[in-house]
Design an enzyme around this catalytic site. Structure first.
Site, PDB file in Angstrom:
ATOM      1  N   LYS A 175       0.855  -1.189   0.000  1.00  0.00           N
ATOM      2  CA  LYS A 175       0.000   0.000   0.000  1.00  0.00           C
ATOM      3  C   LYS A 175       0.890   1.237   0.000  1.00  0.00           C
ATOM      4  O   LYS A 175       0.695   2.188   0.774  1.00  0.00           O
ATOM      5  CB  LYS A 175      -0.927  -0.052   1.237  1.00  0.00           C
ATOM      6  CG  LYS A 175      -2.108   0.888   1.171  1.00  0.00           C
ATOM      7  CD  LYS A 175      -3.187   0.455   0.208  1.00  0.00           C
ATOM      8  CE  LYS A 175      -4.255   1.533   0.091  1.00  0.00           C
ATOM      9  NZ  LYS A 175      -5.285   1.200  -0.920  1.00  0.00           N
ATOM     10  N   ASP A 233      -1.517 -11.818   6.638  1.00  0.00           N
ATOM     11  CA  ASP A 233      -2.469 -12.501   7.511  1.00  0.00           C
ATOM     12  C   ASP A 233      -3.821 -12.589   6.806  1.00  0.00           C
ATOM     13  O   ASP A 233      -4.454 -13.652   6.729  1.00  0.00           O
ATOM     14  CB  ASP A 233      -2.580 -11.705   8.828  1.00  0.00           C
ATOM     15  CG  ASP A 233      -3.451 -12.394   9.849  1.00  0.00           C
ATOM     16  OD1 ASP A 233      -3.699 -13.609   9.719  1.00  0.00           O
ATOM     17  OD2 ASP A 233      -3.883 -11.711  10.803  1.00  0.00           O
TER      18      ASP A 233
END
Ligand code: NAI
Ligand code: MG
Length: 338
Positions: A175, A233
């Site tokens: 990001k 995750d």
């Protein structure tokens, strides 16, 4: 040479799926000796500790461990035993493959491997509340820590895996468009490392949210994926969902010296002791372990036997919509190993 590995059966369904997995390992001809150690709730009675020193020492000596799910007892000074084990051995690389095995699931022929950085990012847990106007929890802050060293070693593991396993492409999800320092550093390091593999393994970077969508729309465009801790995750569970859920998802936590392979699911207290747990997650983790120590034939025999067993609906456990018991499924796998 016969390799000794540490076995932690764990809590809840742990012992059931471990028994099934050990039967399968033996039938597959894995050249292993087993040193069974306790951790989790199972260790509390005997050792008054959920992570006894002798369990830690066993992993340090054998360097390879197969671990069932652990329940972290409350008030023992650990946030999570799994995190404690990862920290103890600096297991920086969490490897999560997603391989289609059950016909008729959402997708056929998915074959992805996701590398998640296991020690940094937001999950270092550097966070606090800020009090304002009498409200002690008016705000909260959390710090994302990304280092050059941490980024480099995880990206390099992804590329080395790609090289060793004939994979074509590494996708780095990030990001960096918003988090220019932390995510920007991860991306920069990724690009640097990728240059060393240019001409051999393709590299692309993608924004993580778009990656999530593309994984659902067309997972076949991906091969090896690498990302920092929290993104990994989330997306590693997403890719498990593409191929049949957590009951089928294996994982490896790999460091410089030690490696711990584990079922992705938890101890499933709701079905513990009922004999209906799906052992595949731990069994496929054991296959990853065999690959890791170079027993690749036994590993692939196990993967194909699990795949063959899952082809028949009557061998599937409840998590896959079937009615089979752990034993029925295990016997079906054993039949294909004969
Ligand atoms: P869970 O994964 O144990 O269970 C979630 C649901 O999936 C339950 O309905 C369970 O029956 C089902 N399930 C899980 N594994 C299955 C299998 N192999 N076969 C068939 N069904 C299966 O997650 P939950 O309930 O959130 O956690 C229970 C305990 O496990 C907690 O104490 C948690 O801390 C611990 N945990 C441990 C992990 C580890 O050691 N790696 C990971 C996740 C949770
Ligand atoms: Mg998770």
């Amino acid at each position: 040479m016969t390799q000794t590995i540490t076995i932690i059966p764990g809590d809840g369904i742990g012992p059931e799926v471990t028994d099934a997995t050990l039967r399968i390992l033996r039938a597959a001809g894995a050249d292993l000796k087993y040193e069974v150690q306790l951790a989790g709730t199972a260790a509390m009675e005997e050792f008054k500790s959920p992570l006894p020193e002798q369990t830690i020492e066993s992993i340090r000596t054998n360097r390879v461990c197969l671990k069932g799910p652990l329940t972290t007892p409350l008030g023992v000074g650990f946030r999570s035993l799994n995190v404690a084990i990862r920290k103890e051995f600096d297991l920086f690389s969490n490897v999560r493959p997603a391989l289609s095995m059950v016909p008729g699931s959402r997708y056929e022929d998915v074959d992805l491997v996701l590398f998640r950085e296991n020690t940094e990012g937001l999950y270092v847990g550097v966070e606090h509340f800020i009090g304002l106007g009498g409200d002690p929890r008016a705000a909260a802050e959390s710090v994302m820590i990304i280092t050059r060293h941490g980024s480099e070693r995880i990206v390099r593991s992804a590329f080395e895996y790609a090289r060793a396993n004939g994979r074509k492409k590494v996708t780095l999800a990030h990001k960096a468009n918003i988090l220019k320092c932390t995510q920007g550093l991860f991306l920069d390091v990724g690009r640097e490392v990728a240059k060393e593999y240019a001409g051999e393994i393709d590299f692309e970077d993608r924004i993580v949210d778009a990656t999530a969508m593309q994984l659902v729309v067309n997972p076949h465009q991906f091969d090896v994926l690498v990302m920092e801790n929290m993104f990994g995750d989330i997306l590693s569970d997403l890719i498990a969902g593409l191929v049949g859920g957590l009951g089928l998802a294996p994982a490896g936590n790999i460091g410089k010296n030690e490696a711990v392979f584990e079922a992705v699911h938890g101890s499933a207290p709701d079905i513990a002791g009922k004999g209906i747990a799906n052992p595949s997650s731990l069994t496929l983790s054991a296959a990853m372990l065999l690959d890791h120590i170079g027993q690749v034939d036994a590993a692939s025999r196990i993967r194909s036997a699990v795949g063959e067993a899952l082809k028949l609906p009557q061998n599937r456990t409840a998590d896959l919509g079937g009615k089979a018991s752990t034993t029925v499924f295990t016997e079906a796998v054993l039949k294909h190993l004969k």
